[in-house]
Design an enzyme around this catalytic site. Structure first.
Site, PDB file in Angstrom:
ATOM      1  CB  CYS A 331      20.623  12.081  -5.881  1.00 24.95           C
ATOM      2  SG  CYS A 331      22.303  12.337  -6.474  1.00 24.95           S
ATOM      3  CG  ASP A 332      20.721  17.736 -10.062  1.00 19.24           C
ATOM      4  OD1 ASP A 332      20.041  18.671  -9.581  1.00 19.24           O
ATOM      5  OD2 ASP A 332      21.747  17.909 -10.725  1.00 19.24           O
TER       6      ASP A 332
END
Length: 384
Positions: A331-332
Site C-alpha cells: 500500500c506504499d
C-alpha cells in the site's frame, strides 16, 4: 525462502503445475555454469564473484562446480559463507570502508586481499592487518575513480580516491611491505568497453606517479547482464579491450588481471515469476511483487523489459503490446516500476508476468514489508 524440490523444464511449466500465488524465482544452474565458464575462458585473468549480488548457497556451489576459484566479499558474513562453502577459494575483501571489528574478523579468517580508498581507512589497515598471513603476503589495493562512462549507476559517488590520492596510498602500501596493487569499478551495467580502457590507462599513470610496479590490477565488476530485448551484452569485446589495453599500457610490466563480476555472472540464470493481482480499469497493472521484493533495484537501474506473459494455464500471451504502469502489491505509493512496461493488450487478473534476467540484487534485497514478499525458489532446466 522456500524451495520446490522438483526440477521443471522451464518457468511456464512451473506455472502450469503450481499456479503459484506468491512470487517464484526460477533458477537454471546450467545457465549459471555456462556464464561462469564464459568468464573463466574469456577474461584474461582471475575471475572472482561479487557475492553481494546473489549470496544464495546454490549459486556459490554452482560457480565452484564451473571452476570459479575466487570471490569478492564485502562483509564478515560473506567472508564466513565462502570460507564454509569453499575453504580453498580466494577471498578479496574489497568493500573499502570497514569497522575495526570487521577488519579483525577478516584477519582472523585469513583474508589476504584488501582494497582501500582513503587515508583514514588505510591507517586502520596498517594498524590491524599484518604484512603476511599464514606465510603468504597480504595485498592492499588502493581503489580509484574517474567520471562515470557508459554505466547506468556511478559507484564513484560513494567509493574511490582521486588518482593522485591513489598514488600516495600505493606508495605507502609498498613502503610498508604489503603487496601493492590497484583496483577500480567502472559502474553498474557498463556496456561500453571504453570505460575499462580509460581506467586502465589511468592505472598506469598512477603507477608512474607513485613509482610503483603493481602486482595485480582488479578491473572491478560492472559487466552487464541481458536486460533489454535485442541488446545482448558483448562480453568478449569487453574482455578483449581489457587485455589489449593492459598489454599496451604496461608491456612487460603488465600486472596480473582480476575481475569481480556479480550481475554479469548471476543475473541471467534466474527468472522471476510474478502474478497479476489486478488490472485497474484496463490500464495500470498490479503484481504480487514489486520494489520491496524481487524488483527492488529497478527504480534505480531501470526496467528489465525481457518479460513474457502467460495465462493461468501457462499459455503465452502474444497480443500486441502497449505501455502499462506497473505497481507492486504493497500500500506504499512508491511501490511502482519506473516509466511504463510493454505488456500484451489482453493481460488480465490471474496472469503471470515473468521477468527474465532477474537474478542479481533481487533475492538478497527481498523484504517482507506490508506482509508481502513470500518468495519461493524453483529449479528449471531452461528459462525460456
Amino acid at each position: 525462502m522456500g524451495h520446490n524440490k522438483t526440477v521443471w523444464d522451464n518457468p511456464a511449466e512451473v506455472i502450469r503445475n503450481l499456479q503459484p500465488d506468491n512470487p517464484v524465482m526460477a533458477f537454471a544452474p546450467t545457465v549459471l555454469q555456462e556464464r561462469a565458464r564464459r568468464f573463466i575462458n574469456g577474461f584474461p585473468g582471475l575471475v572472482t564473484y561479487a557475492v553481494k549480488s546473489n549470496p544464495e548457497e546454490v549459486v556459490v556451489q554452482n560457480l565452484l562446480s564451473a571452476g570459479l576459484k575466487g570471490f569478492d566479499v564485502a562483509s564478515p558474513a560473506e567472508i564466513d559463507l565462502v570460507g564454509r562453502l569453499a575453504p580453498g577459494a580466494a577471498r578479496h575483501y574489497h568493500n573499502p570502508v570497514r569497522a575495526r571489528c570487521e577488519i579483525a574478523h577478516a584477519v582472523e579468517a585469513g583474508v589476504r586481499a584488501w582494497s582501500v580508498d582513503s587515508q583514514s581507512e588505510l591507517d586502520k589497515l596498517f594498524e590491524q592487518v599484518p604484512t603476511s598471513i599464514d606465510g603468504q603476503k597480504v595485498e592492499i589495493s588502493p581503489r580509484f575513480k574517474l567520471p562515470v562512462l557508459g554505466a547506468i549507476y556511478d559507484f564513484g559517488s560513494k567509493f574511490g580516491a582521486t588518482p593522485e590520492m591513489a598514488a600516495e596510498m600505493l606508495r605507502a602500501v609498498e613502503a610498508r611491505g604489503y603487496v601493492a596493487s590497484l583496483t577500480f569499478h567502472p559502474g553498474t551495467q557498463c556496456v561500453d568497453p571504453a570505460a575499462w580502457e580509460s581506467y586502465i590507462r589511468v592505472a598506469r599513470d598512477i603507477c608512474d606517479m607513485a613509482d610503483v610496479r603493481i602486482r595485480r590490477l582488479n578491473v572491478g565488476g560492472g559487466f552487464p547482464s541481458y536486460r533489454v530485448v535485442g541488446v545482448e551484452p558483448e562480453l568478449e569485446a569487453i574482455f578483449d579491450r581489457i587485455g589489449t589495453t593492459a598489454e599496451e599500457m604496461f608491456g612487460q610490466d603488465a600486472p596480473e588481471l582480476v575481475c569481480e563480476p556479480g550481475r554479469g555472472l548471476c543475473a541471467d540464470a534466474f527468472s522471476l515469476i510474478t502474478r497479476v493481482k489486478a488490472v485497474r480499469d484496463g490500464s495500470s497493472v498490479f503484481l504480487n511483487d514489486g520494489v520491496y521484493g524481487g524488483l527492488a533495484e529497478l527504480p534505480v537501474v531501470g526496467n528489465i523489459d525481457r518479460v513474457q506473459v502467460f495465462d493461468a494455464d501457462g499459455r503465452l500471451r502474444e497480443a500486441e503490446r502497449s505501455g502499462r504502469i506497473i505497481f507492486g502489491p504493497t500500500c506504499d505509493s512508491v511501490d511502482r516500476l519506473p516509466g511504463e512496461l510493454g505488456l500484451p493488450a489482453d493481460i488480465t487478473e490471474g496472469d503471470y508476468v515473468i521477468f527474465h534476467g532477474a537474478g542479481a540484487y533481487s533475492t538478497v534485497t527481498n523484504t517482507r514489508f506490508n506482509g508481502f514478499g513470500a518468495m519461493t525458489h524453483a529449479t528449471v532446466m531452461a528459462l525460456e
